[in-house]
Design a protein around this motif. Sequence first.
Motif, PDB file in Angstrom:
ATOM      1  N   ARG A 180     -27.243 -13.672  17.959  1.00 46.08           N
ATOM      2  CA  ARG A 180     -26.186 -12.739  17.566  1.00 46.08           C
ATOM      3  C   ARG A 180     -24.873 -13.086  18.277  1.00 46.08           C
ATOM      4  O   ARG A 180     -23.806 -13.124  17.662  1.00 46.08           O
ATOM      5  CB  ARG A 180     -26.599 -11.308  17.895  1.00 46.08           C
ATOM      6  N   LYS A 181     -24.959 -13.391  19.575  1.00 46.63           N
ATOM      7  CA  LYS A 181     -23.752 -13.765  20.334  1.00 46.63           C
ATOM      8  C   LYS A 181     -23.162 -15.078  19.830  1.00 46.63           C
ATOM      9  O   LYS A 181     -21.945 -15.227  19.743  1.00 46.63           O
ATOM     10  CB  LYS A 181     -24.067 -13.856  21.823  1.00 46.63           C
ATOM     11  N   LEU A 182     -24.034 -16.038  19.488  1.00 45.09           N
ATOM     12  CA  LEU A 182     -23.552 -17.303  18.941  1.00 45.09           C
ATOM     13  C   LEU A 182     -22.836 -17.078  17.618  1.00 45.09           C
ATOM     14  O   LEU A 182     -21.754 -17.633  17.385  1.00 45.09           O
ATOM     15  CB  LEU A 182     -24.721 -18.276  18.760  1.00 45.09           C
ATOM     16  N   ARG A 220     -29.185 -13.801  21.732  1.00 41.85           N
ATOM     17  CA  ARG A 220     -28.404 -15.030  21.903  1.00 41.85           C
ATOM     18  C   ARG A 220     -27.891 -15.548  20.570  1.00 41.85           C
ATOM     19  O   ARG A 220     -26.755 -16.025  20.471  1.00 41.85           O
ATOM     20  CB  ARG A 220     -29.239 -16.086  22.617  1.00 41.85           C
ATOM     21  N   GLU A 275     -21.365 -14.324  16.604  1.00 40.98           N
ATOM     22  CA  GLU A 275     -20.095 -13.655  16.903  1.00 40.98           C
ATOM     23  C   GLU A 275     -19.073 -14.655  17.423  1.00 40.98           C
ATOM     24  O   GLU A 275     -17.903 -14.615  17.044  1.00 40.98           O
ATOM     25  CB  GLU A 275     -20.308 -12.543  17.927  1.00 40.98           C
ATOM     26  N   HIS A 276     -19.512 -15.550  18.302  1.00 41.54           N
ATOM     27  CA  HIS A 276     -18.617 -16.572  18.864  1.00 41.54           C
ATOM     28  C   HIS A 276     -18.038 -17.453  17.760  1.00 41.54           C
ATOM     29  O   HIS A 276     -16.880 -17.867  17.832  1.00 41.54           O
ATOM     30  CB  HIS A 276     -19.379 -17.423  19.888  1.00 41.54           C
ATOM     31  N   ARG A 277     -18.845 -17.723  16.743  1.00 42.66           N
ATOM     32  CA  ARG A 277     -18.395 -18.555  15.626  1.00 42.66           C
ATOM     33  C   ARG A 277     -17.755 -17.737  14.513  1.00 42.66           C
ATOM     34  O   ARG A 277     -17.411 -18.272  13.454  1.00 42.66           O
ATOM     35  CB  ARG A 277     -19.572 -19.336  15.044  1.00 42.66           C
ATOM     36  N   SER A 278     -17.616 -16.442  14.735  1.00 38.91           N
ATOM     37  CA  SER A 278     -17.013 -15.528  13.750  1.00 38.91           C
ATOM     38  C   SER A 278     -17.750 -15.575  12.413  1.00 38.91           C
ATOM     39  O   SER A 278     -17.137 -15.697  11.351  1.00 38.91           O
ATOM     40  CB  SER A 278     -15.533 -15.839  13.557  1.00 38.91           C
TER      41      SER A 278
END
Length: 73
Positions: A17-19, A15, A21-24
């Motif tokens: 890691r996904k956060l 989660r 990625e979402h925030r670049s």
Amino acid sequence: MSTLTIRLPEDKHLRLRKLAEHRSMSINKLMEELATISITEFDAETRFLARAKRGSVKKGLALLDKLDAAFSK
């Protein structure tokens, strides 16, 4: 700069890691940002509690009444 190893459950790591990625951003940068937020909140709470110990309940309530009056107009 220091290196810190932390242990996290796999689902929480995913989660985060996904956060990131979402925030670049990298997970490293995300953790630095989250740590800064936590430290800032802790410092604010510490300062508030120190000032509250020196303050007056009567003056504090009077100030809150002033603020309430100003925002209820």
